[in-house]
Scaffold this motif. Sequence first.
Motif, PDB file in Angstrom:
ATOM      1  N   GLN A   1       0.837  -1.211   0.000  1.00 36.82           N
ATOM      2  CA  GLN A   1       0.000   0.000   0.000  1.00 36.82           C
ATOM      3  C   GLN A   1       0.872   1.261   0.000  1.00 36.82           C
ATOM      4  O   GLN A   1       0.573   2.254   0.677  1.00 36.82           O
TER       5      GLN A   1
ATOM      6  N   TYR B   1      -3.853   4.904  -3.224  1.00 37.09           N
ATOM      7  CA  TYR B   1      -3.961   5.041  -4.681  1.00 37.09           C
ATOM      8  C   TYR B   1      -4.630   6.371  -5.015  1.00 37.09           C
ATOM      9  O   TYR B   1      -5.816   6.576  -4.745  1.00 37.09           O
TER      10      TYR B   1
ATOM     11  N   TRP C   1      -2.043  -3.131 -14.102  1.00 35.89           N
ATOM     12  CA  TRP C   1      -2.787  -3.605 -12.936  1.00 35.89           C
ATOM     13  C   TRP C   1      -3.537  -4.892 -13.280  1.00 35.89           C
ATOM     14  O   TRP C   1      -3.580  -5.831 -12.475  1.00 35.89           O
TER      15      TRP C   1
ATOM     16  N   GLU D   1      -5.775   9.185  -7.732  1.00 31.09           N
ATOM     17  CA  GLU D   1      -6.075   9.481  -9.134  1.00 31.09           C
ATOM     18  C   GLU D   1      -6.043  10.994  -9.323  1.00 31.09           C
ATOM     19  O   GLU D   1      -6.916  11.707  -8.845  1.00 31.09           O
TER      20      GLU D   1
ATOM     21  N   LYS E   1      -3.521   0.822 -16.397  1.00 25.01           N
ATOM     22  CA  LYS E   1      -4.631  -0.091 -16.131  1.00 25.01           C
ATOM     23  C   LYS E   1      -4.338  -1.486 -16.669  1.00 25.01           C
ATOM     24  O   LYS E   1      -4.698  -2.492 -16.047  1.00 25.01           O
TER      25      LYS E   1
ATOM     26  N   GLY F   1      -7.106   0.555  -5.288  1.00 27.44           N
ATOM     27  CA  GLY F   1      -8.067   1.401  -4.597  1.00 27.44           C
ATOM     28  C   GLY F   1      -7.654   1.589  -3.156  1.00 27.44           C
ATOM     29  O   GLY F   1      -6.830   0.835  -2.635  1.00 27.44           O
ATOM     30  N   GLY F   2      -8.179   2.604  -2.534  1.00 25.15           N
ATOM     31  CA  GLY F   2      -7.815   2.894  -1.153  1.00 25.15           C
ATOM     32  C   GLY F   2      -7.038   4.189  -1.056  1.00 25.15           C
ATOM     33  O   GLY F   2      -6.741   4.837  -2.060  1.00 25.15           O
ATOM     34  N   SER F   3      -6.680   4.538   0.149  1.00 19.79           N
ATOM     35  CA  SER F   3      -6.022   5.831   0.379  1.00 19.79           C
ATOM     36  C   SER F   3      -4.631   5.917  -0.241  1.00 19.79           C
ATOM     37  O   SER F   3      -4.119   7.009  -0.486  1.00 19.79           O
TER      38      SER F   3
ATOM     39  N   THR G   1      -6.975  -4.827  -8.556  1.00 22.82           N
ATOM     40  CA  THR G   1      -7.854  -3.677  -8.765  1.00 22.82           C
ATOM     41  C   THR G   1      -7.462  -2.633  -7.731  1.00 22.82           C
ATOM     42  O   THR G   1      -7.790  -2.787  -6.546  1.00 22.82           O
TER      43      THR G   1
END
Length: 264
Positions: free
Chosen positions: A132, A164, A152, A166, A149, A160-162, A158
Amino acid sequence: MMKRLLVLLILILTAAPAFAMEHLRLATTTSTENSGLLAELLPPFEEANDCKVDVIAVGTGKAIKLGETGDVDVILVHARSKEDKFVADGYGVDRRDVMYNDFVILGPASDPAGIASAKDAAEAMRKIAATQATFVSRGDDSGTHTREKQLWQAAGITPGGSWYLEAGRGMGEVIIMATEREGYTLSDRGTYIAFGDKTNLKILVEGDDRLFNPYGVIMVNPEKHPHVKQPLAEALIAYLTSAQARALITGFRKGGQQLFYVAE
């Protein structure tokens, strides 16, 4: 006297369009703009054709949408699957290879996710997700975001979370964001080299076949959008694939490093 002046004014006004400089609209990636390549590459074409190329530097996805709506005459992008669909759907014609470089995965010298030891780019992405560690994504449907993408997906992750983030920004801005956050990001090599004095991030992963980054030029289909400036668009495509342009592309350097290559 007044009548003569009026006639002269009318002649000047009616002749003005003949002397007006023609404009060609080019939608392209932020990497070709951020790297400084277009500032080197376009002036000889503009001088030879007495025109001005209006550059719209956005992500590849947005550049393609501008082509689909007929808001530009030519696109110069780097996401082959999207380029092929653009042509197959009838929006573009005469796609040609222009140049290539590669993508690289950047990160802090401390490399908290330990990706420098990864055997390939997919493993590097798995390590980033597992720890992470902060990853800054373009998040803008650009060619770079498209490739990210795909990486990944190859990694079976996939994101996601704090950890990652964008950004929805261009490549140069994303490099700066990743630098400030001591995080990782995927970049084209050209923009990374051009921003070398603005970042302390290091190239930690490179050389994977999945990181190959070709650029293609496509004219917007004049049958779908009749206002496309076909002769000038065709001239630009011919120029970008000419020996003159190839020499400028291969000779373009930042800090002594070559940013783009052409096929032999």
